[in-house]
Design an enzyme around this catalytic site. Structure first.
Site, short mmCIF file in Angstrom:
data_model
loop_
_atom_site.label_atom_id
_atom_site.label_comp_id
_atom_site.label_asym_id
_atom_site.label_seq_id
_atom_site.Cartn_x
_atom_site.Cartn_y
_atom_site.Cartn_z
N TYR A 1 4.36 -14.07 -0.44
CA TYR A 1 3.79 -14.14 0.91
C TYR A 1 4.19 -15.47 1.55
O TYR A 1 4.74 -16.36 0.88
CB TYR A 1 2.27 -14.01 0.84
N ARG B 1 4.58 -10.36 -5.74
CA ARG B 1 3.38 -10.56 -4.94
C ARG B 1 2.56 -9.26 -4.90
O ARG B 1 3.09 -8.18 -5.20
CB ARG B 1 3.75 -10.98 -3.52
N GLY B 2 1.30 -9.40 -4.46
CA GLY B 2 0.48 -8.23 -4.18
C GLY B 2 0.22 -7.38 -5.39
O GLY B 2 -0.17 -7.87 -6.44
N GLU B 3 0.44 -6.06 -5.24
CA GLU B 3 0.10 -5.13 -6.31
C GLU B 3 1.31 -4.37 -6.84
O GLU B 3 1.55 -4.33 -8.05
CB GLU B 3 -0.96 -4.14 -5.82
N ASP B 4 2.08 -3.77 -5.95
CA ASP B 4 3.15 -2.89 -6.43
C ASP B 4 4.22 -3.66 -7.20
O ASP B 4 4.54 -3.32 -8.34
CB ASP B 4 3.78 -2.16 -5.24
N SER B 5 4.77 -4.71 -6.62
CA SER B 5 5.80 -5.46 -7.33
C SER B 5 5.22 -6.18 -8.55
O SER B 5 5.92 -6.40 -9.55
CB SER B 5 6.48 -6.47 -6.40
N ASP C 1 0.83 -1.21 0.00
CA ASP C 1 0.00 0.00 0.00
C ASP C 1 0.87 1.26 0.00
O ASP C 1 0.63 2.18 -0.78
CB ASP C 1 -0.92 0.01 1.22
#
Length: 363
Positions: free
Chosen positions: A184, A257-261, A20
């Protein structure tokens, strides 16, 4: 100056990782550097921003870095003077007093809820949707990043591709397959390491601290580096955000993972494998399938199967060895597709530019 919406406030609550704040930081500095906005970034956990930007002092409640005013968003912080554009990132609630002040402004600030990234079709339908406040004369707009022209696009700096290409051209090649491993804690890291151990080709795997390294240590013991057959598994220090981009550009295959990377891996134009943020109700798997649907356009059926097998195996923890082998064997074709995919995504306006345009039209 109000008509051009010079002043922007971005509010961010850090939940449990760097995604985030990574998105908010990239957005804030791009608005300053490329759009000439004056941006205050309100963060409730400066200690989470500091590893991404080592010059940030987590003990200072207000400071400037790269032209962004960075403010600690403490419960008792005086968040005065509403900006022309107010962004609450990922549905974090604005302070009640700040909302009350927004309601007294004329014209009213453009109030944006910046949502999480998803390729699901409902994101296109909800992008730009207005939601009047139940009691105050304010309207909040839902702004969805995404992969199509019907969404708000993805964060991408103007010179990103040129900088990437210069970096890659200047980076010496090595004989080993370079892999970055960012995931994660539920990722099947042990099974992947076993597949690395059995690899016929030389592999160098870079493992950042935190959950990825903890997973490696849980499987192999000790503190590394570890030699597994032809594979060298080596811990690396936590990297500032721009250095992490360089790692993605340098590696042949990136686990993200996730959004940014995840977004940055797509701009790298290299084969990548996405670990979606796990959700108990399985919503992350729906998100994964939606992405594979749009990302797979342009791939032939054989390559679609190879890519899907690897993404699904990595997120469900099944059949890693065979999925990995197929993915590695097809990496040249996947790389060509990813370069075309990045160019295709870049045909849409980037997120910061889309936000500036959207807010100007919704004063």
């Amino acid at each position: 100056m109000a008509a051009m919406q010079l002043h922007w406030d971005i509010f961010c609550r850090v939940i449990d990782n760097f995604g985030d704040i990574g998105v908010c930081w990239r957005l804030a500095r791009q608005l300053v550097a490329e759009h000439g906005r004056e941006v205050r970034l309100w963060v409730d956990d400066l200690a989470s921003l500091q590893p991404l930007c080592p010059s940030v002092d987590p003990l200072k409640s207000r400071q400037f870095y790269q032209g962004v005013e960075i403010c600690l968003w403490a419960e008792d912080a005086a968040v005065d003077c509403p900006a022309d554009v107010v962004i609450e990132a990922f549905a974090c609630d604005l302070p009640a007093a700040y909302l009350a002040e927004m309601s007294q402004c004329s014209p009213k600030p453009c109030w944006i809820n910046l949502e999480y990234l998803s390729a699901e079709s409902w994101a296109e339908e909800c992008h730009g949707m207005a939601s009047p406040h139940p009691t105050l004369p304010l309207i909040k707009y839902f702004f969805f990043p995404g992969f199509s022209a019907k969404t708000g696009g993805l964060l991408r700096e103007n010179d990103l591709f040129a900088e990437r290409d210069r970096f890659i051209a200047a980076t010496p090649t090595i004989d080993s397959l370079e892999v970055s491993l960012f995931c994660y804690d539920k990722a099947p890291v042990g099974a992947l390491l076993d597949a690395f151990r059995d690899s016929a080709i030389s592999i160098v795997c870079h493992v950042p601290p935190g959950k990825p390294l903890a997973a490696v240590q849980a499987h192999l013991g000790g503190s590394g580096p570890w030699q597994l057959g032809n594979a060298l598994i080596q811990p690396i220090p936590f990297m500032p955000i721009d250095d992490f981009d360089h790692l993605l550009w340098r590696c042949d295959i990136n686990f993200v993972r996730g959004e940014d990377s995840f977004v940055r891996a797509q701009w790298a134009g290299k084969p990548f494998v996405w670990h979606v943020y796990p959700q108990d109700d399985g919503a992350h798997l729906t998100k994964l399938e939606a992405f594979l649907g749009c990302y797979g356009e342009g791939l032939d059926e054989q390559m679609k199967t190879v890519v899907r097998r690897m993404f699904v195996a990595w997120n469900l923890g099944r059949n890693i060895a065979s999925a990995w082998q197929g993915f590695v064997d097809s990496r040249a074709a996947i790389s060509r597709h990813n370069q075309q995919w990045a160019e295709r995504l870049a045909a849409n306006p980037d997120l910061a530019t889309a936000l500036v345009k959207f807010c100007a039209a919704n004063v």
